[in-house]
Design an enzyme around this catalytic site. Structure first.
Site, short mmCIF file in Angstrom:
data_model
loop_
_atom_site.label_atom_id
_atom_site.label_comp_id
_atom_site.label_asym_id
_atom_site.label_seq_id
_atom_site.Cartn_x
_atom_site.Cartn_y
_atom_site.Cartn_z
N PHE A 26 0.10 14.56 4.17
CA PHE A 26 -0.79 13.48 4.60
C PHE A 26 -0.21 12.86 5.86
O PHE A 26 0.97 13.06 6.18
CB PHE A 26 -0.90 12.42 3.50
CG PHE A 26 -2.31 12.16 3.02
CD1 PHE A 26 -3.08 13.19 2.51
CD2 PHE A 26 -2.86 10.88 3.08
CE1 PHE A 26 -4.37 12.95 2.05
CE2 PHE A 26 -4.15 10.63 2.61
CZ PHE A 26 -4.90 11.67 2.10
N GLN A 44 -7.37 -1.93 8.82
CA GLN A 44 -7.30 -0.49 9.09
C GLN A 44 -8.68 0.13 9.22
O GLN A 44 -9.53 -0.06 8.35
CB GLN A 44 -6.56 0.22 7.95
CG GLN A 44 -6.50 1.73 8.15
CD GLN A 44 -5.51 2.39 7.22
OE1 GLN A 44 -5.83 2.72 6.09
NE2 GLN A 44 -4.29 2.58 7.69
N HIS A 66 -10.19 3.63 9.13
CA HIS A 66 -9.84 5.00 8.76
C HIS A 66 -10.44 5.92 9.81
O HIS A 66 -11.61 5.76 10.18
CB HIS A 66 -10.41 5.31 7.37
CG HIS A 66 -9.88 6.57 6.77
ND1 HIS A 66 -10.17 7.81 7.26
CD2 HIS A 66 -9.06 6.78 5.70
CE1 HIS A 66 -9.56 8.73 6.53
NE2 HIS A 66 -8.88 8.13 5.57
N LEU A 97 -16.28 7.59 3.35
CA LEU A 97 -14.95 8.15 3.62
C LEU A 97 -14.91 9.67 3.56
O LEU A 97 -15.48 10.30 2.67
CB LEU A 97 -13.96 7.58 2.60
CG LEU A 97 -12.49 7.91 2.87
CD1 LEU A 97 -12.03 7.26 4.16
CD2 LEU A 97 -11.64 7.44 1.71
N GLU A 128 -8.37 12.07 4.29
CA GLU A 128 -7.33 12.56 5.17
C GLU A 128 -6.79 13.90 4.67
O GLU A 128 -6.18 14.66 5.41
CB GLU A 128 -6.20 11.52 5.20
CG GLU A 128 -5.17 11.68 6.26
CD GLU A 128 -4.31 10.42 6.40
OE1 GLU A 128 -4.87 9.30 6.35
OE2 GLU A 128 -3.10 10.55 6.56
N ARG A 141 -2.81 6.55 10.78
CA ARG A 141 -4.25 6.35 10.93
C ARG A 141 -4.63 5.52 12.16
O ARG A 141 -5.66 5.78 12.79
CB ARG A 141 -4.81 5.68 9.67
CG ARG A 141 -4.84 6.62 8.50
CD ARG A 141 -5.27 5.91 7.23
NE ARG A 141 -5.39 6.89 6.15
CZ ARG A 141 -5.65 6.55 4.88
NH1 ARG A 141 -5.79 5.29 4.55
NH2 ARG A 141 -5.76 7.49 3.96
N HIS A 143 -11.76 0.29 6.59
CA HIS A 143 -11.30 0.88 5.34
C HIS A 143 -10.38 -0.01 4.52
O HIS A 143 -10.47 -0.04 3.30
CB HIS A 143 -10.58 2.18 5.68
CG HIS A 143 -10.15 2.99 4.49
ND1 HIS A 143 -11.04 3.41 3.54
CD2 HIS A 143 -8.94 3.48 4.11
CE1 HIS A 143 -10.40 4.12 2.62
NE2 HIS A 143 -9.13 4.15 2.93
N ARG A 200 -1.21 0.98 7.23
CA ARG A 200 -0.87 1.64 5.98
C ARG A 200 -0.96 3.15 6.12
O ARG A 200 -1.91 3.66 6.71
CB ARG A 200 -1.83 1.19 4.86
CG ARG A 200 -1.63 1.95 3.57
CD ARG A 200 -2.47 1.40 2.45
NE ARG A 200 -3.89 1.66 2.55
CZ ARG A 200 -4.46 2.84 2.26
NH1 ARG A 200 -3.72 3.88 1.90
NH2 ARG A 200 -5.77 2.99 2.35
#
Lengths: 606, 260
Positions: free
Chosen positions: A118, A231, A233, A247, A250, A305, A371, A406
Site C-alpha cells: 500500500f 485527506q 483520497h 472510493l 488503493e 495519498r 475521504h 494518513r
C-alpha cells in the site's frame, strides 16, 4: 424522555466504537453502544484495502520501527510520536485478536495472514480479505460484541454532551425510529463518531459523516487539533455522476495498477517530492520490479495519498485528464483478469454494475475524493482522554496519530489500537468515580428544546438546501488546493449558512423524519466546516493534506499544531502550540528531518 | 436529461399507499438516487434507510417492482422506457415509516447463535490456515446483512407466526460460516435443527437468487447443514443418546412448529 444510566457510553459503532465497547464491557462496567445507523453499517464497513500491522508474515524485515517511521514520514512529522509508536507496536496484536474472534484473512502459502502493498508502506503490510477488509472487521467485532452483554442503541443520534465543571456526565439525543429524546447519564463517554466528509460534494463518505462528535466535543469544552488536515483520497470514481466520489481502493495500485494521463504517460514519475526521492523508484523498470523485490525502490504510484492526489489534480488542471474529468487507473494491461477478479472482487463488481466498465479489460477513470480527517479531538496519546475529564475519543474523530496525512491501512489499525485503549481507560476512569456525576436539569431541558426546534418551526430554511450549499462551498473554496482569499470567502459563507441553519423548518412529524435529522446534522457540519476553514487560513504553509497555493512550501517553522477551542463567549478560537518533543531514539528512526511539502521538491525552511 | 415517474410507498404501521412522484433523471442514476431526489425536491420527510451507496453496507433493501433489491445497486437504465416502477418496503418486516422497516427480528436471532470458540493455537503460537480451507467460509463472510434473503424466504414472508421458530437464510449462512470455520470448536447443528428451524427450508433457492453478494446460500450453506444434521440423526450412537435423554425423534418440538 427515556433515561438510562451507564458507567461508559460509547457514541459511534464503527471499528473504534465496537472495539471500545468490547474492552469496556470486558472490564466489567455497564456499557452502552450508540449507533447512528443499524449495527454493522458504520463507515468501517466500506474500508477496502486492509489493516496495516507489521506482522512480518510476507517480509521478515518488517517491524514496528519501520511502521513507525513510515507513519511519521507519511504524516509529514506532524503526528504525535507517542501515538505513532503505540500504534505501530500494538497493531499486530490487535489483528491477531480479530483472528481469535473469528476473522478470516487471506492467507500466505504457509497458512499465515497474507499482507499486501500500500502507499507509503515500505513493506507489504496490510492484512486483508480481498478488497472487503472493513466488512470482515466490523462483522467480526459485531458478532463478538453481541455476546458480551453490551446494550446497543441502534438508529440513535447523540446531539449534545452534558458536562459540568470540565467533567462529562452523559449525552442527550434522539431515537430515529420514534423521534423520542433519550438521555444517557454516564460516568464516562467515548466518542467514536468518525469524520466530516459529508461537508464536501465529492466524497467517499455517507450521510452519517457529519462530525457530530467533533461539534459536541468542542461545545463541551474539549480542544480540537489540526482541523485543516483533511485527506482527499486520490482515487474516487468520477462517472456516472451518481457514483462520483465513491472510493476505489488503493489496493488497485498496491496490486500493480498504475496511473496514466490522457497521453498514456505514467505521470507520477514527474511528481516525486524531494522528501521521498531517496526511497522512490525513478524508472518504470525499477517501479515494476519493486512489487517482487523490496531491495528496489517503491513505485511513485504508491507515494502517500496527499502527493498522489495533488499530482492527479495537477494533471487534470493541465488538460491531460480523461473524458469525464479524471485520470486513468489501469490494472487491465498489467495483471491477468483472474488475478484482478480474485484480488479486487468488489472493485470489479462496483465498476461493472454501476459504471458498465470491465476493469479487467479497460482502465478506470478516477479523481480525488474527500475521504478522511486527520485532525480531530485532542487526546492524551496513551489513554485517549480529551481535555474534558471523562470524555474520550478514538478513531477518526481523534487527532494525533496521522499528523498531516494518513497512510492507507493505518485507519483500521488505528480503530483497533485506540478503540481498545479508550475502552480500557474509560472503564478505569468510571471505576474510580464513586458516584454518578450530577446532571444539570436545566441544561437537559434546554437540549430537549433545541432538539425539537426545527420541528416546531413551520416556516424557515430548507435543511437540504443549507446542507448542499455548505457542500458546494467546501468543495469549491476549501478543497485540495487552498488560498487565503478563498478561505476568507468560505468563512463568510459558512457564518451566513450557520445563521440560516438556526432557522431551519421541517415538514412531518418526529418518527423517522430525515429532514429533521438533516436540520440537526447540518449544525454539526457547519461547526466542523468553520473549524477547518479557520485552521486552514491560519496555517500559512503547505503540508500533507493542507495545500496553500499562496504558501506552496512546507515551512519548518510551521512544524506546530493548531488548536481549536471555544472561547468564553462561545466564539471559535485558533491557537498555535508546539509539537511534543520526540525522544532522540525515535527521532533517529526517522531519517531526514525536513518535512515534505507541495508541490514536488518543495521542502523548505531550515 | 429525462424524467421518471416512480410510485413509492408512503405510510406507517397503520397502513399507507403508493404515491407517484415524477422527477428528472441523469444518466447512470440508481433507484436510490431517484428516492433522494424526491426527498430533496418534493417530499422532505420521505423516510429511507441508506448508508454507503455502494452495495457494501446492506442498508437500502426494498422491493422494486416486487423484487427484493438494494436500491443503490439498481440502475434506472435497467427499466424499459415508460415501464412502471414501484418501490415498497421489505414485506417480511413491520413498516416503521415509508421505505423503512423494523428489522430487529434479525438482530434478535443473531443473539441466539453460539459464539465462535477457537481451538488452542499451535505450539509456535500461530494459527495456520490455508487459503483452500478458508475459501468456502470467506464466501459466507461476504454477507452484508441486507436481509433480502430473509425478506424473500416464504417460510417467514407469508407466515409471521414462523418467526419464533425459524432463523432464516441469513442465519443459516452465519451458522454454516461458524461450523465450517477451520478453528471453531462449538457445535450448533442440533440447535440449528431444533431451535433455528433448519428443517423448514425446502430449498426453493429464492434466497440465493436475491443475494446481492452472490452467495450460494442454498447449495453451499443450507444443504451442507442439512446433511450434517441428517448424518447425525442416523448416527446410531447419537440416536441411542437421544433415546436415553428422551429427546424428540427428528421433528422440531410441536408448540413451535411452523406452518409452511
Amino acid at each position: 424522555m427515556r433515561r438510562h444510566e451507564y458507567d461508559v457510553v460509547v457514541i459511534g459503532a464503527g471499528g473504534a466504537g465496537l472495539r471500545a465497547a468490547i474492552e469496556a464491557s470486558a472490564m466489567g462496567v455497564r456499557t452502552a453502544l450508540v449507533c447512528k445507523s443499524l449495527l454493522g453499517k458504520a463507515h468501517t464497513v466500506m474500508a477496502e484495502g486492509g489493516i496495516a500491522a507489521a506482522l512480518g508474515n510476507v517480509w521478515k524485515e518488517d517491524n514496528w520501527k519501520v511502521h513507525f517511521r513510515d507513519t511519521m514520514r507519511g504524516g509529514k512529522l506532524l503526528n504525535h510520536w507517542r501515538m505513532a509508536q503505540i500504534h505501530a507496536q500494538e497493531a499486530p496484536a490487535r489483528v491477531l485478536e480479530l483472528e481469535e474472534w473469528g476473522a478470516l484473512f487471506d492467507r500466505t502459502k504457509d497458512g499465515l495472514i497474507l499482507q499486501r502493498d500500500f502507499g507509503g508502506h515500505r513493506y507489504a503490510r496490510l492484512a486483508h480479505v480481498g478488497d472487503r477488509t472493513g466488512l470482515e472487521m466490523i462483522k467480526t467485532l459485531q458478532h463478538h460484541a453481541v455476546h458480551r452483554g453490551i446494550d446497543v442503541f441502534m438508529e440513535t443520534t447523540m446531539f449534545r454532551l452534558l458536562a459540568e465543571d470540565g467533567r462529562v456526565s452523559g449525552a442527550i439525543g434522539y431515537e430515529r425510529q420514534t423521534g423520542r429524546p433519550i438521555l444517557l447519564h454516564a460516568k464516562a463517554v467515548i466518542l467514536a463518531t468518525g469524520g466530516i466528509g459529508k461537508a464536501w460534494t465529492v466524497t467517499s463518505n455517507s450521510w452519517e459523516y457529519t462530525g457530530d462528535g467533533l461539534a459536541m466535543a468542542l461545545e463541551a469544552g474539549a480542544d480540537l487539533l489540526n482541523m485543516e488536515m483533511t485527506q482527499f483520497h486520490p482515487t474516487g470514481m468520477v462517472w456516472p455522476l451518481s457514483v462520483r466520489g465513491l472510493l476505489v481502493t488503493e489496493g488497485v495500485r498496491g496490486d500493480g495498477g498504475t496511473l496514466k494521463n490522457a497521453e498514456g504517460e505514467r505521470f507520477m514519475f514527474r511528481y516525486i517530492p524531494e522528501f521521498f526521492r531517496a526511497e522512490t523508484a525513478d524508472t518504470e523498470e525499477e517501479a515494476d520490479a519493486w512489487y517482487e523485490d523490496k531491495t528496489k525502490r517503491r513505485t511513485p504510484d504508491l507515494l502517500p495519498r496527499d502527493e498522489v492526489a495533488r499530482a492527479i489534480n495537477a494533471e487534470i488542471k493541465a488538460g491531460r485528464g480523461s473524458p469525464h474529468g479524471g485520470v486513468f487507473l489501469d490494472i487491465a494491461t498489467r495483471r491477468s483478469a483472474d488475478y484482478i477478479r480474485r484480488r479486487l472482487p468488489s472493485m470489479y463488481h462496483q465498476f461493472m454494475q454501476l459504471a458498465g466498465v470491465d476493469i479487467t479489460r479497460e482502465p478506470m477513470e478516477i479523481a480525488p475524493t474527500c475521504h478522511y480527517l486527520m485532525g480531530g479531538v485532542k487526546v492524551d496519546p496513551d489513554s485517549q482522554q480529551s481535555t474534558v475529564a471523562g470524555l474520550f475519543a478514538a478513531g477518526e474523530v481523534a487527532a494525533g496519530l496521522h499528523g498531516a496525512n494518513r497512510l492507507g491501512g493505518n485507519s483500521l489499525s488505528d480503530l483497533l489500537v485506540f478503540g481498545r485503549r479508550a475502552g480500557l481507560y474509560a472503564a478505569e476512569y468510571a471505576k474510580r468515580l464513586a458516584r454518578m456525576p450530577a446532571l444539570d436539569e436545566e441544561r437537559v431541558r434546554r437540549a430537549e428544546r433545541d432538539l425539537a426546534a426545527p420541528l416546531d418551526r413551520h416556516e424557515g430554511e430548507d435543511p437540504y438546501a443549507v446542507q448542499s450549499e455548505l457542500q458546494r462551498t467546501m468543495q469549491s473554496l476549501v478543497g485540495i488546493i487552498r488560498t487565503g482569499s478563498e478561505l476568507e470567502e468560505a468563512i463568510t459563507k459558512i457564518d451566513a449558512l450557520a445563521e440560516r441553519a438556526s432557522r431551519t423548518a421541517t415538514r412531518g412529524g418526529r418518527a423517522y423524519n430525515p429532514s429533521w435529522h438533516t436540520a440537526l446534522d447540518v449544525r454539526s457540519q457547519l461547526t466542523c466546516a468553520a473549524s477547518v476553514a479557520r485552521s486552514a487560513l491560519t496555517r500559512e504553509e503547505s503540508r500533507g493534506g493542507h495545500t496553500r497555493e499562496d504558501f506552496p512550501k512546507a515551512d519548518a517553522a510551521w512544524g506546530k499544531r493548531l488548536v481549536v477551542t471555544r472561547g468564553g463567549d462561545g466564539r471559535m478560537e485558533i491557537s498555535i502550540e508546539a509539537r511534543p518533543e520526540i525522544p532522540a531514539e525515535l527521532q533517529a528512526l526517522l531519517g531526514e528531518e525536513r518535512p515534505a511539502g507541495a508541490p514536488a521538491a518543495a521542502a523548505g525552511g531550515s | 436529461m429525462g424524467s421518471v415517474t416512480m410510485r413509492i410507498f408512503r405510510g406507517d404501521a397503520t397502513g399507507g399507499e403508493l404515491v407517484p412522484y415524477t422527477v428528472e433523471t441523469d444518466p447512470g442514476m440508481v433507484v436510490l438516487d431517484v428516492v433522494h431526489r424526491v426527498q430533496a425536491t418534493r417530499q422532505p420527510d420521505l423516510a429511507v434507510r441508506w448508508n454507503c451507496k455502494a452495495g457494501k453496507c446492506g442498508s437500502c433493501g426494498a422491493e422494486v417492482n416486487g423484487r427484493p433489491r438494494l436500491m443503490c445497486m439498481t440502475r434506472m437504465d435497467t427499466f424499459a422506457p415508460g415501464e412502471e416502477i414501484t418501490v415498497t418496503p421489505l414485506k417480511t418486516f413491520p413498516v416503521i415509516r415509508d421505505l423503512v422497516t423494523d428489522v430487529s427480528f434479525n438482530y434478535e436471532v443473531a443473539k441466539t447463535i453460539p459464539a465462535f470458540r477457537p481451538k488452542a493455537p499451535e505450539a509456535d503460537g500461530t494459527r495456520r490456515m490455508y487459503q483452500q480451507d478458508v475459501d468456502r467460509v470467506q464466501e459466507f463472510h461476504k454477507c452484508i446483512e441486507c436481509f433480502l434473503c430473509q425478506d424473500v424466504c416464504h417460510v417467514i414472508r407469508d407466515h409471521e407466526e414462523n418467526k419464533k421458530a425459524f432463523a432464516g437464510p441469513r442465519y443459516f449462512v452465519r451458522i454454516a460460516a461458524l461450523e465450517m470455520h477451520p478453528l471453531d470448536t462449538n457445535d450448533r447443528i442440533e440447535l440449528a435443527r431444533l431451535k433455528h428451524g433448519l428443517g423448514f427450508c425446502n430449498i426453493t433457492k429464492c434466497c440465493t437468487e436475491v443475494c446481492p453478494e452472490g452467495i450460494h446460500i442454498t447449495d453451499n450453506a443450507i444443504i451442507p447443514l442439512k446433511e450434517r444434521a441428517v448424518t447425525r440423526m442416523y448416527d446410531p450412537i447419537a440416536w441411542a443418546l437421544r433415546r436415553v435423554r428422551g429427546e424428540p425423534a427428528g421433528t422440531p418440538p410441536d408448540p413451535d412448529r411452523p406452518a409452511t
